[in-house]
Enzyme design. Structure first.
Site, PDB file in Angstrom:
ATOM      1  N   SER A  99      48.383  27.606 -27.625  1.00  0.00           N
ATOM      2  CA  SER A  99      47.465  27.704 -26.482  1.00  0.00           C
ATOM      3  C   SER A  99      47.352  26.310 -25.876  1.00  0.00           C
ATOM      4  CB  SER A  99      46.097  28.177 -26.989  1.00  0.00           C
ATOM      5  OG  SER A  99      45.097  28.013 -26.009  1.00  0.00           O
TER       6      SER A  99
ATOM      7  N   TYR B 298      39.098  27.992 -33.175  1.00  0.00           N
ATOM      8  CA  TYR B 298      40.270  28.353 -32.364  1.00  0.00           C
ATOM      9  C   TYR B 298      41.086  27.108 -32.031  1.00  0.00           C
ATOM     10  CZ  TYR B 298      42.912  30.697 -28.628  1.00  0.00           C
ATOM     11  OH  TYR B 298      43.919  31.228 -27.842  1.00  0.00           O
TER      12      TYR B 298
HETATM   13  P1  NAD Z   1      44.494  40.169 -27.475  1.00  0.00           P
HETATM   14  O1  NAD Z   1      43.182  40.126 -28.176  1.00  0.00           O
HETATM   15  O2  NAD Z   1      44.636  40.994 -26.273  1.00  0.00           O
HETATM   16  O3  NAD Z   1      45.648  40.576 -28.504  1.00  0.00           O
HETATM   17  C1  NAD Z   1      45.711  40.026 -29.775  1.00  0.00           C
HETATM   18  C2  NAD Z   1      46.343  41.034 -30.698  1.00  0.00           C
HETATM   19  O4  NAD Z   1      46.357  40.468 -32.021  1.00  0.00           O
HETATM   20  C3  NAD Z   1      45.550  42.341 -30.784  1.00  0.00           C
HETATM   21  O5  NAD Z   1      46.398  43.446 -30.606  1.00  0.00           O
HETATM   22  C4  NAD Z   1      44.960  42.299 -32.181  1.00  0.00           C
HETATM   23  O6  NAD Z   1      44.781  43.579 -32.774  1.00  0.00           O
HETATM   24  C5  NAD Z   1      45.998  41.497 -32.935  1.00  0.00           C
HETATM   25  N1  NAD Z   1      45.477  40.941 -34.164  1.00  0.00           N
HETATM   26  C6  NAD Z   1      44.267  40.358 -34.389  1.00  0.00           C
HETATM   27  N2  NAD Z   1      44.134  40.053 -35.681  1.00  0.00           N
HETATM   28  C7  NAD Z   1      45.278  40.433 -36.297  1.00  0.00           C
HETATM   29  C8  NAD Z   1      45.749  40.371 -37.630  1.00  0.00           C
HETATM   30  N3  NAD Z   1      44.984  39.868 -38.628  1.00  0.00           N
HETATM   31  N4  NAD Z   1      46.990  40.830 -37.918  1.00  0.00           N
HETATM   32  C9  NAD Z   1      47.747  41.354 -36.925  1.00  0.00           C
HETATM   33  N5  NAD Z   1      47.356  41.465 -35.654  1.00  0.00           N
HETATM   34  C10 NAD Z   1      46.131  41.001 -35.342  1.00  0.00           C
HETATM   35  O7  NAD Z   1      44.843  38.652 -27.165  1.00  0.00           O
HETATM   36  P2  NAD Z   1      45.992  37.989 -26.262  1.00  0.00           P
HETATM   37  O8  NAD Z   1      45.307  37.302 -25.158  1.00  0.00           O
HETATM   38  O9  NAD Z   1      47.103  38.935 -25.987  1.00  0.00           O
HETATM   39  O10 NAD Z   1      46.446  36.852 -27.270  1.00  0.00           O
HETATM   40  C11 NAD Z   1      47.717  36.809 -27.914  1.00  0.00           C
HETATM   41  C12 NAD Z   1      47.943  35.393 -28.409  1.00  0.00           C
HETATM   42  O11 NAD Z   1      47.971  34.510 -27.287  1.00  0.00           O
HETATM   43  C13 NAD Z   1      46.832  34.884 -29.326  1.00  0.00           C
HETATM   44  O12 NAD Z   1      47.385  34.102 -30.363  1.00  0.00           O
HETATM   45  C14 NAD Z   1      45.996  34.010 -28.408  1.00  0.00           C
HETATM   46  O13 NAD Z   1      45.301  33.015 -29.097  1.00  0.00           O
HETATM   47  C15 NAD Z   1      47.076  33.450 -27.513  1.00  0.00           C
HETATM   48  N6  NAD Z   1      46.577  32.957 -26.235  1.00  0.00           N
HETATM   49  C16 NAD Z   1      45.930  33.773 -25.370  1.00  0.00           C
HETATM   50  C17 NAD Z   1      45.471  33.260 -24.165  1.00  0.00           C
HETATM   51  C18 NAD Z   1      44.728  34.112 -23.159  1.00  0.00           C
HETATM   52  O14 NAD Z   1      44.160  33.543 -22.212  1.00  0.00           O
HETATM   53  N7  NAD Z   1      44.736  35.434 -23.276  1.00  0.00           N
HETATM   54  C19 NAD Z   1      45.668  31.906 -23.844  1.00  0.00           C
HETATM   55  C20 NAD Z   1      46.336  31.095 -24.758  1.00  0.00           C
HETATM   56  C21 NAD Z   1      46.794  31.628 -25.950  1.00  0.00           C
END
Ligand code: NAD
Length: 252
Positions: free
Chosen positions: A144, A157
């Site tokens: 991130s 985080y």
């Molecule tokens: P999201 O919450 O939509 O999806 C995350 C997924 O991870 C979900 O399907 C959830 O069920 C799964 N998950 C959670 N705990 C888990 C576990 N213990 N084992 C397996 N699966 C698990 O979030 P997103 O925005 O799609 O995020 C995906 C990645 O991108 C994350 O690592 C997040 O930190 C990173 N990220 C997101 C953003 C943003 O703005 N959305 C920005 C930077 C980084």
């Protein structure tokens, strides 16, 4: 001089964690189009089955809590049995905490580190020997901008995402000789269920003043996997320019 060959994924398998929705689902779709068989791995059974179902014979869903070693081993076995030798692991599963340094509960801090950092390490630890045997592969860790800078209110985080960035470099150095590349991806705010409660002001000061879309992250991950064949230990940033600097509303 040899021509550009890219990384051939046909007859090989990929595991994408947290792929039932959001960024992970978009990555699973993009990889499936590249010819690799994809395991959509998540703790959300129904959503995961739906994503895998939409990808037809190029994908299967398997339940995976990334903190569970037994489940990881089963998922990696199923990936190879169904689609062929492992080629790609995308450590995307992630959760966010709230509370900050003083107010976050110890249990929440530990949980965020467990899922976002330990879970990715576990996946790398178990996947690396298989990627060596297969003659090479790619691991992409979804960090991130919180792995490049600090933010208030989400201490666990931020710590987990900086940790994942460092872990990426350590693994890249250890695995390069085996033809295994390991890179980190650093998105800014992206429209997914994780950010559903954030309003547009979060992105307002960015040079590109908008949220990104999951497909934009997936396109970068697809590029890293198939095209960025001389990149390892590298950070790939897509943040609307936020880490370049933010617009200040000062009198001109
Ligand atoms: P999201 O919450 O939509 O999806 C995350 C997924 O991870 C979900 O399907 C959830 O069920 C799964 N998950 C959670 N705990 C888990 C576990 N213990 N084992 C397996 N699966 C698990 O979030 P997103 O925005 O799609 O995020 C995906 C990645 O991108 C994350 O690592 C997040 O930190 C990173 N990220 C997101 C953003 C943003 O703005 N959305 C920005 C930077 C980084």
């Amino acid at each position: 001089m040899s021509g550009l060959t890219g990384f051939d994924l046909h007859g090989r398998s990929a595991v994408v964690t947290g792929a039932a929705r959001g960024i992970g689902a978009a990555i699973a779709c993009t990889l499936a189009k590249s010819g690799v068989g994809v395991v959509v791995a998540d703790i959300l059974d129904q959503e995961g089955e739906t994503i895998a179902g939409a990808l037809g014979s190029s994908a299967i869903f398997r339940r995976l809590d990334v903190t569970d070693e037994v489940q990881w081993r089963r998922v990696l076995d199923d990936a190879e049995a169904t689609f062929g030798p492992l080629a790609v692991v995308i450590n995307n599963a992630g959760i966010v905490d709230f509370g900050g340094v003083e107010n976050e509960s110890p249990a929440m801090f530990r949980h965020v580190i467990d899922v976002n950092l330990f879970g990715a390490w576990l996946g790398m630890r178990l996947a690396a020997p298989r990627l060596r045997v297969a003659g090479g592969g790619v691991i992409v860790n979804i960090s991130s901008t919180a792995g490049l800078t600090g933010y208030s209110g989400v201490a666990g985080y931020v710590a987990s995402k900086w940790g994942l960035r460092g872990l990426t470099k350590a693994a890249a150095i250890e695995l390069g000789g085996a033809g295994v590349r390991v890179c980190s991806v650093h998105p800014g705010p992206i429209h997914t269920p994780m950010t559903a409660d954030l309003d547009a002001s979060v992105a307002a000061g960015q040079p590109l003043p908008r949220f990104g879309e999951p497909e934009e992250v997936a396109a970068m991950v697809g590029f890293i996997v198939t095209e960025a064949t001389f990149s390892t230990g590298s950070e790939f940033v897509l943040d609307g320019g936020a880490t370049a600097g933010m617009t200040l509303n000062v009198p001109s």
